[in-house]
Design an enzyme around this catalytic site. Structure first.
Site, PDB file in Angstrom:
ATOM      1  N   ARG A 217      24.090  20.041  61.167  1.00  0.00           N
ATOM      2  CA  ARG A 217      25.426  19.888  60.593  1.00  0.00           C
ATOM      3  C   ARG A 217      26.193  21.203  60.567  1.00  0.00           C
ATOM      4  NH1 ARG A 217      26.436  21.190  56.135  1.00  0.00           N
ATOM      5  NH2 ARG A 217      28.020  19.617  55.845  1.00  0.00           N
TER       6      ARG A 217
ATOM      7  N   CYS B  69      22.613  14.770  55.034  1.00  0.00           N
ATOM      8  CA  CYS B  69      21.241  15.134  55.421  1.00  0.00           C
ATOM      9  C   CYS B  69      20.359  14.800  54.216  1.00  0.00           C
ATOM     10  CB  CYS B  69      21.160  16.612  55.785  1.00  0.00           C
ATOM     11  SG  CYS B  69      21.271  17.687  54.366  1.00  0.00           S
TER      12      CYS B  69
ATOM     13  N   ARG C 149      26.840  16.126  51.834  1.00  0.00           N
ATOM     14  CA  ARG C 149      27.343  17.289  52.577  1.00  0.00           C
ATOM     15  C   ARG C 149      28.749  17.061  53.154  1.00  0.00           C
ATOM     16  NH1 ARG C 149      22.809  20.290  53.925  1.00  0.00           N
ATOM     17  NH2 ARG C 149      24.142  22.125  53.933  1.00  0.00           N
ATOM     18  N   PRO C 150      29.732  16.741  52.333  1.00  0.00           N
ATOM     19  CA  PRO C 150      31.090  16.476  52.842  1.00  0.00           C
ATOM     20  C   PRO C 150      31.728  17.731  53.446  1.00  0.00           C
ATOM     21  CG  PRO C 150      31.117  16.681  50.466  1.00  0.00           C
ATOM     22  CD  PRO C 150      29.668  16.712  50.875  1.00  0.00           C
TER      23      PRO C 150
ATOM     24  N   ARG D 194      13.239  24.814  62.013  1.00  0.00           N
ATOM     25  CA  ARG D 194      14.703  24.989  62.049  1.00  0.00           C
ATOM     26  C   ARG D 194      15.108  26.349  61.501  1.00  0.00           C
ATOM     27  NH1 ARG D 194      18.273  20.031  60.228  1.00  0.00           N
ATOM     28  NH2 ARG D 194      19.707  21.733  60.623  1.00  0.00           N
TER      29      ARG D 194
ATOM     30  N   LEU E 186      36.748  19.913  52.135  1.00  0.00           N
ATOM     31  CA  LEU E 186      37.422  21.183  51.806  1.00  0.00           C
ATOM     32  C   LEU E 186      37.754  21.972  53.076  1.00  0.00           C
ATOM     33  CD1 LEU E 186      35.359  22.227  48.657  1.00  0.00           C
ATOM     34  CD2 LEU E 186      37.483  20.899  48.778  1.00  0.00           C
TER      35      LEU E 186
ATOM     36  N   ASP F  79      18.683  27.609  47.898  1.00  0.00           N
ATOM     37  CA  ASP F  79      17.718  27.612  49.013  1.00  0.00           C
ATOM     38  C   ASP F  79      16.359  28.170  48.606  1.00  0.00           C
ATOM     39  OD1 ASP F  79      20.139  28.332  51.663  1.00  0.00           O
ATOM     40  OD2 ASP F  79      19.713  26.547  50.480  1.00  0.00           O
TER      41      ASP F  79
ATOM     42  N   LYS G  65      19.218  33.165  59.634  1.00  0.00           N
ATOM     43  CA  LYS G  65      19.765  31.998  60.354  1.00  0.00           C
ATOM     44  C   LYS G  65      21.186  31.713  59.867  1.00  0.00           C
ATOM     45  CE  LYS G  65      18.683  27.827  58.576  1.00  0.00           C
ATOM     46  NZ  LYS G  65      19.800  26.936  58.215  1.00  0.00           N
ATOM     47  N   ASN G  66      21.384  31.783  58.553  1.00  0.00           N
ATOM     48  CA  ASN G  66      22.683  31.389  57.999  1.00  0.00           C
ATOM     49  C   ASN G  66      23.760  32.454  58.147  1.00  0.00           C
ATOM     50  OD1 ASN G  66      21.588  28.968  57.435  1.00  0.00           O
ATOM     51  ND2 ASN G  66      21.444  29.256  55.219  1.00  0.00           N
TER      52      ASN G  66
HETATM   53  C1  EPZ Z   1      25.297  26.473  53.232  1.00  0.00           C
HETATM   54  O1  EPZ Z   1      25.489  25.091  53.418  1.00  0.00           O
HETATM   55  C2  EPZ Z   1      23.913  26.788  53.774  1.00  0.00           C
HETATM   56  N1  EPZ Z   1      23.872  26.486  55.209  1.00  0.00           N
HETATM   57  C3  EPZ Z   1      22.860  25.979  53.030  1.00  0.00           C
HETATM   58  O2  EPZ Z   1      21.597  26.379  53.520  1.00  0.00           O
HETATM   59  C4  EPZ Z   1      22.949  26.335  51.549  1.00  0.00           C
HETATM   60  O3  EPZ Z   1      22.018  25.537  50.837  1.00  0.00           O
HETATM   61  C5  EPZ Z   1      24.373  26.058  51.038  1.00  0.00           C
HETATM   62  O4  EPZ Z   1      25.328  26.801  51.822  1.00  0.00           O
HETATM   63  C6  EPZ Z   1      24.551  26.482  49.581  1.00  0.00           C
HETATM   64  O5  EPZ Z   1      24.230  27.841  49.443  1.00  0.00           O
HETATM   65  C7  EPZ Z   1      24.406  27.377  56.069  1.00  0.00           C
HETATM   66  O6  EPZ Z   1      24.913  28.428  55.689  1.00  0.00           O
HETATM   67  C8  EPZ Z   1      24.330  27.019  57.529  1.00  0.00           C
HETATM   68  P1  EPZ Z   1      28.304  24.340  50.779  1.00  0.00           P
HETATM   69  P2  EPZ Z   1      26.971  24.451  53.225  1.00  0.00           P
HETATM   70  O7  EPZ Z   1      29.462  23.906  51.599  1.00  0.00           O
HETATM   71  O8  EPZ Z   1      27.991  25.461  53.569  1.00  0.00           O
HETATM   72  C9  EPZ Z   1      30.108  20.786  48.304  1.00  0.00           C
HETATM   73  C10 EPZ Z   1      19.466  26.073  54.406  1.00  0.00           C
HETATM   74  O9  EPZ Z   1      18.465  25.702  53.789  1.00  0.00           O
HETATM   75  N2  EPZ Z   1      31.132  20.694  49.352  1.00  0.00           N
HETATM   76  O10 EPZ Z   1      28.302  25.717  50.210  1.00  0.00           O
HETATM   77  O11 EPZ Z   1      26.988  23.165  53.926  1.00  0.00           O
HETATM   78  C11 EPZ Z   1      28.730  20.373  48.806  1.00  0.00           C
HETATM   79  O12 EPZ Z   1      28.573  18.970  48.723  1.00  0.00           O
HETATM   80  C12 EPZ Z   1      20.787  25.384  54.182  1.00  0.00           C
HETATM   81  O13 EPZ Z   1      19.490  27.060  55.187  1.00  0.00           O
HETATM   82  C13 EPZ Z   1      32.164  19.765  49.208  1.00  0.00           C
HETATM   83  O14 EPZ Z   1      32.217  19.014  48.237  1.00  0.00           O
HETATM   84  O15 EPZ Z   1      26.990  24.204  51.660  1.00  0.00           O
HETATM   85  C14 EPZ Z   1      27.802  21.107  47.869  1.00  0.00           C
HETATM   86  O16 EPZ Z   1      27.655  20.349  46.673  1.00  0.00           O
HETATM   87  C15 EPZ Z   1      20.610  24.101  53.410  1.00  0.00           C
HETATM   88  N3  EPZ Z   1      33.110  19.693  50.185  1.00  0.00           N
HETATM   89  C16 EPZ Z   1      28.567  22.390  47.545  1.00  0.00           C
HETATM   90  O17 EPZ Z   1      29.938  22.153  47.930  1.00  0.00           O
HETATM   91  C17 EPZ Z   1      33.118  20.511  51.284  1.00  0.00           C
HETATM   92  O18 EPZ Z   1      34.030  20.425  52.137  1.00  0.00           O
HETATM   93  C18 EPZ Z   1      28.059  23.604  48.296  1.00  0.00           C
HETATM   94  O19 EPZ Z   1      28.036  23.243  49.659  1.00  0.00           O
HETATM   95  C19 EPZ Z   1      32.062  21.452  51.409  1.00  0.00           C
HETATM   96  C20 EPZ Z   1      31.093  21.531  50.427  1.00  0.00           C
END
Ligand code: EPZ
Length: 420
Positions: A92, A116, A121-122, A399, A125, A307, A22-23
């Site tokens: 999201r 969520c 989930r900001p 999902r 960046l 995950d 999915k990802n």
């Molecule tokens: C991706 O989410 C995955 N989703 C998530 O899988 C996965 O848990 C996550 O990466 C971490 O591996 C998809 O790929 C669709 P991040 P993502 O941006 O990209 C912080 C599932 O179960 N951050 O890597 O949204 C954030 O708060 C889902 O399939 C900022 O601060 O995660 C977190 O602490 C759940 N500012 C860290 O970075 C930003 O602009 C990692 O988040 C972006 C992120």
């Protein structure tokens, strides 16, 4: 609403076919926005998040056929670049259309995704990087309004944190930008690697694929042409079934999987006493004589994946000794703890660390899913618990897991999907 009714303890046997990731499918479908020609993608999982993203594409004016696991999509006639709140709020990862829409059309509006269950989930960046590429970003009425009338300009982007979808958004933006972009501290997940490989095959010059530093030479808004391709296997689905075998002391095999994407998960299962044999696209797991306690600290790929944290917490309830699980990526990814406690688990929480003393005889109960991976942890616990476990709100599971209860039933689990 549906719920899953599981009678444990179960023993599993046989083989399970792993679906496409999915990802990986989400960013790769978003990447087709960078093309004005039809594109065919194979091995897409039939899960709710994919259907949600395609609903968004329909509203943008995209034309596609999604049958079985194959998507043929043509974004030539897109005439709307607004991703509305009603869709983005349900998934999201819709934010992944921001980079490609802006790069291709020079303007778009994407609803802020909001948080969520697992965290705030900001997307700061994502936005900061686009501004460094010359975009004008405004937040208006809950929408990101992004414009780059002259197109995006290549830039040096240093990500303050490793962000998977942030990296993917900016890689797609840089693909159509003018000139060279250097991205530093980029995510290295296999899903990010496949996106880079696809863009590279479509004519975008990218150096450093698979490393934390990428150099991307953009096409200056020349749309891309994608040859047909297939989504990589879902490493988290695969890890979840490995845990299902481990927690039920079963031997099963997985087909259509990429063992090399699961090294951290495989290593942890070996530590817990299991044995896993891998070859080409198959894995066989042999159960531990007795599961041993382990320690986990979630981190970015290739480290132990967040995950898989919930699934291993379920496994830890059956492991002898004290297991320690630290969640380092998300601020609220322990929603499964209280539900596991309803099944009899004794879990001590202190900040972002959970400590479990096992093994514990779990007893079936009614439990509630709260997010995608927490739901799968409750299913795993239900397989090990004595008696009937009913997992409610399984729309969370739908999902990201294709045909989960059918696949488990085929492996011998006593599991039914029923109506509330
Ligand atoms: C991706 O989410 C995955 N989703 C998530 O899988 C996965 O848990 C996550 O990466 C971490 O591996 C998809 O790929 C669709 P991040 P993502 O941006 O990209 C912080 C599932 O179960 N951050 O890597 O949204 C954030 O708060 C889902 O399939 C900022 O601060 O995660 C977190 O602490 C759940 N500012 C860290 O970075 C930003 O602009 C990692 O988040 C972006 C992120």
């Amino acid at each position: 609403m549906d719920y899953l009714s599981i009678t444990g303890p179960s023993r599993l046997q046989g083989e399970v076919a792993i679906s496409g990731a999915k990802n990986a499918a989400l960013p790769l479908i978003a990447a087709t926005l960078l093309s004005d020609q039809p594109c065919t993608i194979e091995n897409i999982p039939q899960v709710a998040d994919i259907r949600t993203l395609l609903k968004l594409f329909e509203k943008l004016g995209s034309r596609f056929i999604f049958e079985e696991h194959t998507l043929t999509i043509d974004n030539e006639a897109i005439d709307n670049t607004i991703a509305t709140y009603d869709i983005v709020k349900t998934m999201r990862a819709s934010i992944l259309v921001l980079g490609p829409l802006l790069a291709r059309f020079g303007r778009c509006e994407v609803s802020l995704p909001g948080g969520c269950a697992i965290g705030q989930r900001p997307i700061d960046l994502h936005l900061k990087a686009l501004e460094q590429m010359g975009a004008l970003i405004e937040i208006k009425n809950g929408y990101v309004v992004a414009t780059a009338p002259e197109g995006l300009q290549g830039a040096q982007i240093i990500f303050d944190k490793v962000t998977v979808t942030g990296s993917e958004n900016i890689i797609m933006a840089a693909a159509l930008a003018r000139g060279k972009s250097t991205l530093i501290n980029v995510a290295k997940e296999p899903e990010v690697v496949q996106l880079c490989e696809l863009l590279s095959a479509a004519g975008v010059s990218i150096e450093g694929i698979g490393t934390g530093e990428l150099t991307i030479h953009g096409t200056d808004r020349q749309p891309l042409k994608f040859d047909p391709f297939a989504i990589i296997p879902d490493r988290i689905e695969a890890g979840t079934y490995l845990c299902a075998a481990a927690i039920t002391y079963s031997c099963i095999s997985l087909s259509g999987v990429r063992p090399d994407h699961l090294d951290a998960v495989t290593a942890k299962l070996h530590e817990a006493g299991c044995r896993i044999e891998s070859e080409a696209d198959r894995m066989v797991i042999y159960p531990a004589a007795r599961l041993k306690a382990f320690e986990i600290s979630t981190t970015e790929y290739p480290g132990f994946p967040t995950d898989m944290q919930a699934q291993f917490m379920a496994l830890a309830t059956q492991a002898e000794g004290v297991s320690i699980i630290e969640e380092r990526l998300f601020e609220n990814r322990f929603m499964h703890v209280s539900e596991l406690q309803r099944l009899g688990a004794s879990i001590h929480l202190k900040g972002n660390t959970a400590t479990l003393n096992g093994p514990i005889q779990l007893l079936g109960a009614d439990v509630m899913a709260t997010d995608l991976r927490a739901s799968s942890a409750l299913v795993l616990a239900g397989l090990a618990a004595s008696g009937v476990t009913n997992v409610h709100r399984i729309y969370h599971l739908d999902r990201g897991y294709e045909a989960l209860h059918e696949k488990l039933k085929k492996l011998g689990a006593k599991i039914e999907r029923l109506k509330e």
